[in-house]
Design a protein around this motif. Structure first.
Motif, mmCIF file in Angstrom:
data_model
loop_
_atom_site.group_PDB
_atom_site.id
_atom_site.type_symbol
_atom_site.label_atom_id
_atom_site.label_comp_id
_atom_site.label_asym_id
_atom_site.label_seq_id
_atom_site.Cartn_x
_atom_site.Cartn_y
_atom_site.Cartn_z
ATOM 1 N N UNK A 67 0.735 -1.319 -0.031
ATOM 2 C CA UNK A 67 0.209 0.275 -0.331
ATOM 3 C C UNK A 67 0.874 1.241 -0.208
ATOM 4 N N UNK A 68 0.064 2.401 -0.578
ATOM 5 C CA UNK A 68 1.200 3.443 -0.526
ATOM 6 C C UNK A 68 0.078 4.922 -0.185
ATOM 7 N N UNK A 69 0.877 5.706 0.615
ATOM 8 C CA UNK A 69 0.182 6.103 1.485
ATOM 9 C C UNK A 69 0.702 7.508 0.811
ATOM 10 N N UNK A 70 0.380 8.700 0.785
ATOM 11 C CA UNK A 70 1.235 9.686 -0.029
ATOM 12 C C UNK A 70 0.452 10.910 0.610
ATOM 13 N N UNK A 71 1.195 11.785 1.821
ATOM 14 C CA UNK A 71 1.022 13.049 2.428
ATOM 15 C C UNK A 71 -0.412 12.966 3.152
ATOM 16 N N UNK A 72 -0.728 12.211 3.887
ATOM 17 C CA UNK A 72 -1.322 11.680 4.788
ATOM 18 C C UNK A 72 -1.267 10.632 5.653
ATOM 19 N N UNK A 130 -9.403 0.159 1.747
ATOM 20 C CA UNK A 130 -10.525 0.858 3.279
ATOM 21 C C UNK A 130 -10.007 0.277 4.766
ATOM 22 N N UNK A 131 -9.632 -0.905 5.027
ATOM 23 C CA UNK A 131 -9.691 -0.943 6.377
ATOM 24 C C UNK A 131 -8.379 -0.748 7.033
ATOM 25 N N UNK A 132 -7.196 -1.232 6.064
ATOM 26 C CA UNK A 132 -5.772 -0.475 6.625
ATOM 27 C C UNK A 132 -5.775 1.320 6.902
ATOM 28 N N UNK A 133 -6.695 1.237 5.693
ATOM 29 C CA UNK A 133 -6.417 3.556 5.537
ATOM 30 C C UNK A 133 -7.429 3.684 7.060
ATOM 31 N N UNK A 145 -14.474 15.052 -5.133
ATOM 32 C CA UNK A 145 -14.420 14.630 -6.516
ATOM 33 C C UNK A 145 -12.894 14.930 -7.045
ATOM 34 N N UNK A 146 -12.590 14.132 -6.786
ATOM 35 C CA UNK A 146 -12.381 12.719 -7.049
ATOM 36 C C UNK A 146 -12.822 12.456 -5.668
ATOM 37 N N UNK A 147 -12.765 10.874 -5.501
ATOM 38 C CA UNK A 147 -13.179 10.577 -4.436
ATOM 39 C C UNK A 147 -11.634 10.214 -3.190
ATOM 40 N N UNK A 148 -11.545 10.077 -2.155
ATOM 41 C CA UNK A 148 -9.798 10.223 -1.642
ATOM 42 C C UNK A 148 -10.459 8.615 -0.890
ATOM 43 N N UNK A 149 -9.498 7.780 -0.937
ATOM 44 C CA UNK A 149 -9.329 6.497 -0.553
ATOM 45 C C UNK A 149 -8.803 6.473 0.420
ATOM 46 N N UNK A 150 -8.063 6.860 1.093
ATOM 47 C CA UNK A 150 -7.092 6.839 1.576
ATOM 48 C C UNK A 150 -5.340 6.332 1.380
#
Length: 183
Positions: A67-72, A130-133, A145-150
């Protein structure tokens, strides 16, 4: 994993390497000390390729969820939760990580390697995003818009490449890599 050594444009010379989880974490920790320009160096695909390429049709089994997290997100909260659950993971901060803009990759081993089709993988992957976010406190909103998914949901290829964390300059700090053995 399948490792590629030639940077962004090396997509056909991957070498399948059988690391145990601790060895992979040690390799990533050691590599983080290297000085490597962005887009160059080693990247991994958490899967086994039939022919050293990273296209979806070349992947025979996915061996880890990456998984990749960018900026959050909250690295500390997320890893503390994974530790408490006894889960194995490798978490690696990006070279461009900062406290104001956290950037990291999370790798989780799969007990049973994935060998289904792309549509099934996407369903599993998006559920895991969703779970790990939620665990990492990443921003999610279906009202935007666009959706933010974590965690980035667009990194759902069967052969998704992830560059190993490394310093960009000699005087840069070594990106943190944490490895935990577990279930």
């Amino acid at each position: 994993v399948t490792l590629f050594e030639g940077g962004l444009f090396d997509t056909s010379n991957g070498l399948t390497v059988a690391f145990d989880w601790q060895e992979l974490g040690s390799f990533m920790t050691s590599y983080a000390r290297s000085v490597v320009p962005k887009g160059e160096g080693t990247y991994l695909v958490g899967a086994i390729s039939t022919n050293g390429r990273c296209r979806d049709q070349d992947i025979v089994q996915v061996t880890q969820l990456s998984l990749d997290a960018d900026g959050t997100g909250d690295w500390t909260r997320g890893l503390k939760t994974l530790d408490a659950a006894g889960l194995a993971y490798i978490a690696a901060r990006s070279s461009s990580h900062s406290m104001l803009k956290p950037k990291f990759h999370l790798h989780l081993p799969l007990l049973n390697y994935w060998s289904g089709d792309k549509a099934e993988w996407r369903q599993f992957y998006r559920y895991a995003v969703g779970v790990f976010s939620t665990i990492f406190g990443l921003n999610m909103s279906l009202d935007q818009t666009p959706y933010v998914y974590g965690f980035d949901r667009a990194t759902d290829r069967l052969g998704q490449p992830f560059f190993l964390s490394a310093r960009r300059t000699e005087d840069a700090e070594v990106p943190e890599v944490r490895t935990r053995a577990g279930g």
